[in-house]
Design a protein around this motif. Structure first.
Motif, PDB file in Angstrom:
ATOM      1  N   VAL A  62    -107.456  -4.890 -33.281  1.00  0.00           N
ATOM      2  CA  VAL A  62    -106.483  -5.739 -32.595  1.00  0.00           C
ATOM      3  C   VAL A  62    -106.888  -7.200 -32.744  1.00  0.00           C
ATOM      4  O   VAL A  62    -108.056  -7.560 -32.528  1.00  0.00           O
ATOM      5  CB  VAL A  62    -106.371  -5.394 -31.098  1.00  0.00           C
ATOM      6  N   PHE A  63    -105.911  -8.020 -33.091  1.00  0.00           N
ATOM      7  CA  PHE A  63    -106.049  -9.473 -33.015  1.00  0.00           C
ATOM      8  C   PHE A  63    -105.328  -9.923 -31.747  1.00  0.00           C
ATOM      9  O   PHE A  63    -104.119  -9.722 -31.622  1.00  0.00           O
ATOM     10  CB  PHE A  63    -105.436 -10.149 -34.238  1.00  0.00           C
ATOM     11  N   GLY A  64    -106.081 -10.488 -30.801  1.00  0.00           N
ATOM     12  CA  GLY A  64    -105.501 -10.976 -29.560  1.00  0.00           C
ATOM     13  C   GLY A  64    -105.281 -12.471 -29.639  1.00  0.00           C
ATOM     14  O   GLY A  64    -106.190 -13.224 -29.988  1.00  0.00           O
ATOM     15  N   ILE A  65    -104.069 -12.904 -29.324  1.00  0.00           N
ATOM     16  CA  ILE A  65    -103.713 -14.319 -29.408  1.00  0.00           C
ATOM     17  C   ILE A  65    -103.427 -14.850 -28.009  1.00  0.00           C
ATOM     18  O   ILE A  65    -102.720 -14.212 -27.228  1.00  0.00           O
ATOM     19  CB  ILE A  65    -102.478 -14.522 -30.304  1.00  0.00           C
ATOM     20  N   ASP A  66    -103.995 -15.997 -27.689  1.00  0.00           N
ATOM     21  CA  ASP A  66    -103.669 -16.667 -26.425  1.00  0.00           C
ATOM     22  C   ASP A  66    -103.978 -18.151 -26.561  1.00  0.00           C
ATOM     23  O   ASP A  66    -105.007 -18.521 -27.127  1.00  0.00           O
ATOM     24  CB  ASP A  66    -104.465 -16.073 -25.255  1.00  0.00           C
ATOM     25  N   ARG A  67    -103.088 -18.978 -26.035  1.00  0.00           N
ATOM     26  CA  ARG A  67    -103.297 -20.429 -26.095  1.00  0.00           C
ATOM     27  C   ARG A  67    -104.207 -20.932 -24.987  1.00  0.00           C
ATOM     28  O   ARG A  67    -104.651 -22.072 -25.012  1.00  0.00           O
ATOM     29  CB  ARG A  67    -101.950 -21.154 -26.023  1.00  0.00           C
ATOM     30  N   ASP A  68    -104.473 -20.092 -24.001  1.00  0.00           N
ATOM     31  CA  ASP A  68    -105.213 -20.488 -22.802  1.00  0.00           C
ATOM     32  C   ASP A  68    -106.710 -20.262 -23.011  1.00  0.00           C
ATOM     33  O   ASP A  68    -107.165 -19.126 -23.133  1.00  0.00           O
ATOM     34  CB  ASP A  68    -104.709 -19.674 -21.609  1.00  0.00           C
ATOM     35  N   ALA A  69    -107.479 -21.347 -23.012  1.00  0.00           N
ATOM     36  CA  ALA A  69    -108.929 -21.239 -23.242  1.00  0.00           C
ATOM     37  C   ALA A  69    -109.632 -20.452 -22.160  1.00  0.00           C
ATOM     38  O   ALA A  69    -110.717 -19.895 -22.392  1.00  0.00           O
ATOM     39  CB  ALA A  69    -109.538 -22.639 -23.347  1.00  0.00           C
TER      40      ALA A  69
END
Length: 345
Positions: A62-69
């Protein structure tokens, strides 16, 4: 950006902790049907609930994407638990095609999106999403770009009215915008409680129902984070990335999001004939369907889950299977979303 219901959840402070439970997780994993060796994208990683469930189901990646650091500790925990099978990519899910290309990935077997604001963001007053506990008026899911305070203090009355009406579906949008402009002439609006009080003076609340400022807060959050543009970009990217027989699962929490997802999947599954004035040669045959629905219509959370987790009450899951046809040409609203990419943090 990982989901919580937009209409009723701004006031939730997280005291009861069904907090970080991913909504409709079992249904999402069933729609994705992970198998060994497959590759998935969790486009709204958040606390990692969907990612963990996918990785527990099959020996996949799985590649997990999130803009929140701030999700970094959760990403580290998942990476440690599932060594070599998880990668966190910081960024917007609308940019998933480029983010994955940087890792040498050109195609995937499944994409999950859990829309809206995450419980972690709601429950931290310093993020400025909730008016139940006073905090700075921020609402950015990332750390760059226009904040909610910037918008309410600098946007014109007409711009504010449009934002509040179209993104919050607030019938009193013009009155709210007038009240904001009048209040900011006296002093800048910088706190969530300050804005909530201004809105409550012009929107009549009903005891026992949602706070009068809920729709205005929803509208500002969607505007600041370009959530609908991000969703359109994400759906278009998923269409390009998914292999034939790949699966797409999207959980939405209010009508604006669900409308975008429904329209996208209806058109690309050939519903209503698929014609559009935005597509080239619309008078001719439309492109071949690129998706087939997995369920008939949208699934709702079970009564048991809704009772256990209030954030599930407004959730809708739409899922589809990728067909072999090429990705469709982008339509007008999708092209506009591409043009606006990167405008919001």
């Amino acid at each position: 950006m990982s989901g919580a219901a937009a209409n009723t959840q701004f006031g939730h402070t997280g005291a009861a902790k069904p907090d970080h439970l991913p909504v409709m997780c079992a249904e999402v994993v069933a729609a994705l049907a992970p198998r060994a060796g497959e590759v998935f994208v969790d486009g709204t990683f958040g606390a990692g609930g969907y990612t963990d469930a996918i990785l527990n189901t099959a020996d996949c990646k799985v590649f997990g994407i999130d803009r929140d650091a701030s999700v970094a500790p959760h990403a580290e925990r998942v990476a440690a638990k599932h060594a070599g099978r998880f990668v966190w990519l910081r960024g917007c899910f609308g940019d998933m095609e480029g983010l994955l290309a940087e890792r040498g990935v050109q195609a995937v077997d499944g994409v999950a999106l859990d829309l809206g604001v995450s419980s972690m963001q709601l429950d931290r007053p310093e993020r400025g999403f909730s008016f139940q506990a006073d905090g700075p008026l921020d609402m950015r899911m990332g750390s760059e770009g226009e904040s909610a305070a910037d918008a309410v203090n600098n946007r014109s009355e007409g711009e504010l009215a449009d934002i509040i009406y179209f993104y919050g579906e607030e019938r009193r949008a013009r009155a709210v915008a007038r009240a904001i402009v009048a209040a900011r002439a006296e002093t800048p609006i910088t706190r969530t409680a300050q804005l909530a009080a201004i809105v409550a003076r012009v929107v009549r609340g009903v005891p026992g129902q949602m706070h009068p400022a809920t729709r205005t807060f929803q509208a500002l959050r969607i505007h600041v984070n370009d959530e609908l543009g991000e969703l359109r970009r994400g759906l278009a990217a998923a269409e390009k990335l998914l292999k034939p027989e790949g699966r797409l699962a999207v959980v939405s929490f209010h009508s604006l999001e669900d409308r975008v997802v429904k329209r996208f999947l209806d058109r690309r599954s050939g519903k209503h004939g698929g014609t559009s004035r935005h597509l080239p040669d619309a008078q001719h045959a439309p492109p071949a369907p690129s998706f087939a629905p997995i369920h008939k219509g949208a699934l709702a959370a079970s009564a048991a889950e809704a009772a256990r987790n209030p954030r599930a009450r407004s959730a809708k899951l739409r899922a589809a299977r990728r067909l072999a046809a090429p990705a469709w040409p982008l339509e007008g609203d999708e092209l506009a979303a591409m043009d606006n990419g990167g405008a919001a943090a």
